[in-house]
Design an enzyme around this catalytic site. Structure first.
Site, PDB file in Angstrom:
ATOM      1  N   SER A  49      14.782 -64.954  13.418  1.00 25.94           N
ATOM      2  CA  SER A  49      14.763 -63.661  12.726  1.00 25.94           C
ATOM      3  C   SER A  49      15.804 -62.686  13.247  1.00 25.94           C
ATOM      4  O   SER A  49      16.134 -61.715  12.570  1.00 25.94           O
ATOM      5  CB  SER A  49      13.375 -63.027  12.841  1.00 25.94           C
ATOM      6  OG  SER A  49      13.007 -62.856  14.195  1.00 25.94           O
ATOM      7  N   ASP A 337      11.017 -52.643  14.942  1.00 25.64           N
ATOM      8  CA  ASP A 337       9.638 -53.067  14.755  1.00 25.64           C
ATOM      9  C   ASP A 337       9.122 -53.697  16.047  1.00 25.64           C
ATOM     10  O   ASP A 337       9.710 -53.497  17.116  1.00 25.64           O
ATOM     11  CB  ASP A 337       9.496 -54.013  13.553  1.00 25.64           C
ATOM     12  CG  ASP A 337      10.257 -55.329  13.725  1.00 25.64           C
ATOM     13  OD1 ASP A 337      10.688 -55.638  14.870  1.00 25.64           O
ATOM     14  OD2 ASP A 337      10.424 -56.064  12.743  1.00 25.64           O
ATOM     15  N   HIS A 340      12.082 -56.476  17.012  1.00 30.33           N
ATOM     16  CA  HIS A 340      13.497 -56.470  16.632  1.00 30.33           C
ATOM     17  C   HIS A 340      14.171 -55.123  16.871  1.00 30.33           C
ATOM     18  O   HIS A 340      13.524 -54.077  16.777  1.00 30.33           O
ATOM     19  CB  HIS A 340      13.636 -56.865  15.153  1.00 30.33           C
ATOM     20  CG  HIS A 340      13.034 -58.184  14.833  1.00 30.33           C
ATOM     21  ND1 HIS A 340      11.761 -58.311  14.304  1.00 30.33           N
ATOM     22  CD2 HIS A 340      13.497 -59.448  14.993  1.00 30.33           C
ATOM     23  CE1 HIS A 340      11.479 -59.594  14.139  1.00 30.33           C
ATOM     24  NE2 HIS A 340      12.521 -60.301  14.558  1.00 30.33           N
TER      25      HIS A 340
END
Length: 374
Positions: A49, A337, A340
């Site tokens: 991600s 978040d 990240h």
């Protein structure tokens, strides 16, 4: 550009001095709005991600998605794209430094467009998938092994549409970006949060061994230039902090990240001495994030523990969903978040990795890697 020449001329001997200068640059210059002349034929991106730009949008049932608000609030047109960010991620910024507009398109967005220039291997493709890891057993998304299989189809397309010599020329001069490992560490931690030293050694040795196989597979397919992004101090992300009674970083996660990063350094050095034409740079997001945590005021940060967007303690109990609250001063937050970085943090890290000293990219930085024509 003038500021790049200035970076090279300054006696920036410490990480703090370099990052302070980079922070000044970020406050002075706006984002790259368009592409200059590309410095490499193509960029091929592999990982999780931290590098995903929308592949998981096309995976029914996947929980590792970010194609909804408030993600993308600072992306052009304020649209969510599948990036786990309020704007660009680190791969986007590295791509802009290399003369591209941003990261190549996600592979799964093009599977029905076989005549698209990207599917012919031009400009590159992003194969990264949120939730994936070095090991096939990590996550349930597009494994790193599968990502490399996808690239093999692109390599075949280039060869079929041109010639073997042309394909070898293009691929050998393109950059192969890899950003992975954090999910494997989280998976290991979730199964054993008090491992012995022997268990930690075996785990990291397994990760490095699998990475060896993955890198060699790409080399066999023609890759010669590798840019690796190491694992940041993931124990200091909002999610791990939310698990800690004191709210401090979880040391075990950071220790495993350091062990894996050291192993990757040895791996890449060994391959460069045994594989003809093999060149690499390891960009240290780990060192960049640590410097920001230690000296937040120097870089304009006001919050390095709590996520900008989320819920619960440190906004680390859930991801950035449409129902989550989010901050207005996003430039002052280290984390977007629960896991990240923000757009601003990604921009700072990419600049340090691309143009910085060996403290942030070794044995050479990414700029030197792509400029090496030998």
């Amino acid at each position: 550009m003038a500021f790049v020449r200035e970076i090279r001329s300054l006696p920036l001997s410490s990480p703090l001095l370099l990052l302070q200068f980079l922070s000044f640059i970020l406050s002075t210059f706006v984002d790259v709005g368009g592409a200059a002349t590309a410095k490499v034929p193509a960029i091929y991106v592999f990982g999780d991600s931290t590098a995903d730009v929308g592949n998981n949008n096309y995976l029914p049932g996947s929980a590792a998605k970010a194609n909804f608000p408030h993600n993308g609030i600072d992306f052009p047109s304020s649209r969510p794209t599948g990036r786990f960010s309020n704007g660009y991620n680190g791969i986007d910024f590295l791509a802009t430094h290399m003369g591209f507009r941003r990261s190549p398109l996600p592979f799964l967005s093009l599977t029905n467009k076989t005549n698209h220039q990207v599917m012919r291997g031009l400009r590159g493709i992003n194969f990264a998938s949120g939730g994936s890891g070095v090991l096939d057993s990590t996550g349930s998304t597009i494994t790193l092994s599968k990502q490399i299989q996808y690239f093999a189809t692109i390599q075949s397309n280039i060869t079929a549409r041109t010639s073997r010599e042309t394909a070898e020329y293009v691929i050998s001069r393109s950059l192969f970006l890899i950003s992975t490992g954090g999910n494997d560490i989280f998976a290991f931690f979730s199964q054993n949060n008090s491992p012995t030293n022997s268990q930690k050694r075996r785990f990291t040795a397994t990760l490095v061994s699998e990475c060896t196989n993955h890198v060699k597979a790409l080399y066999t397919l023609g890759a010669r230039k590798f840019g690796v992004i190491d694992v940041p101090p993931i124990g200091c992300c909002p999610y791990p902090r939310s698990l800690s009674p004191t709210g401090d970083c979880i040391d075990l996660l950071n220790e495993l990240a350091r062990r894996f990063n050291r192993g990757m350094g040895s791996l890449m050095q060994n391959l460069s001495s045994t594989l003809q034409g093999f060149k690499y740079s390891i960009g240290s997001s780990h060192k960049v994030v640590l410097q920001i945590i230690r000296y937040p005021d120097a870089f304009g940060y006001r919050e390095v523990r709590t996520a900008c967007c989320g819920a619960g303690r440190f906004n680390g109990n859930s991801g950035c969903t449409p129902n989550a609250t989010y901050c207005s001063n996003r430039r002052q937050y280290l984390f977007w978040d629960l896991l990240h970085p923000t757009h601003t943090t990604s921009r700072l890290a990419a600049l340090a990795i691309f143009n910085g000293s060996q403290q942030f990219a070794a044995p050479i930085n990414f700029r030197q890697l792509i400029e090496d024509s030998n």
